[in-house]
Design a protein around this motif. Sequence first.
Motif: not given
Length: 339
Positions: A176-193, A303-313
Amino acid sequence: MVHGRGEQVPVCLAEGQLSDRGSSLYVTWPDGHRSQYDWQWLRDRCFSPRARADREKQWKNKKQLWGADIAANLPTFDFPALLTDDRALYDFLYGLDTVGLVLVQNVPRHLGQVEKLANRVSFLKQNVYGAEIVVKSKPDDVRTSEADSTRHLEIHNDEPYYSYAPGVQLLHYIEQTKGEGGTSLLVDSFNAAYQLKEEDPEAFWLLTTFKIHFIHKKAKHKAHIRNICKIISLDDQGEVQRVNYMMIARDSIMDVPLDQVKPFHRALKAFNALLYHPENCLHLKMKAGEMYAVDNGRTLHGRTAFNPADGVRHLRGGYLDWDGVYSRMRVLKEDLGIQ
């Protein structure tokens, strides 16, 4: 009408004879043949409205809708226990079915762990990429998909371009990337529907009525896969059954009347706004050595964006079909004596 255990069971006979002996019903047919039926067996096959409604409830577990606040109560399991403890495995699958999102911790940080867990349930589902999916961040000039980029990845579910799309997705975080970003976004689409249905009935009607085209065309894999389906699919009771939402795979072809094209795009925008609403969208920074499993027809991910300099995901993923999951759940339920 025969009574047994407080129930009324309708029985039709032509000149036959019935006798009730405790927990069984005995029938002597007109040709002299005799049959014995357990009361519970008859109850399970009763034609009454009440019995039919009960069977419908038993057939499928009630979905537990959720928003971003599920972070405080996310179903979480231990990977080694899932490989050895049948009750832990059943609870994992039950959470996957009812919540649509479960977290797994203490996963070894090397290849093959997705297949290990999949084999405890059924087996991995093949697609054009193979059985196990590789997601590893790469520079834009060598990457093969958006998943391998470091840019923001829009919320979606996988492979809606298949008419028989995967039912469950497993995703294992090896690095996992060490810096900011690379965060998973998860949504219950049934709830939104359901929120869309309440707040904007016309938009809900449009997305549950008209179909769009999803396409996957890759020369490298000699693949040209296409599916035509609704964004929000309902069952025969009018409940949300599946959501198909992968805008990067949406074709420009739309099976929508001309006068509904603009309203349809407005409906898509309204649904998209609900998916990304802070109260609906869970931001979860996964750690190396963790895995999540989602109902692929319900829980959308991005997924949110992340800096490739912060490591491989680096992630490994795979898919299961619900038929295999439900089969395993039923067997475990019987073996463990779960009511």
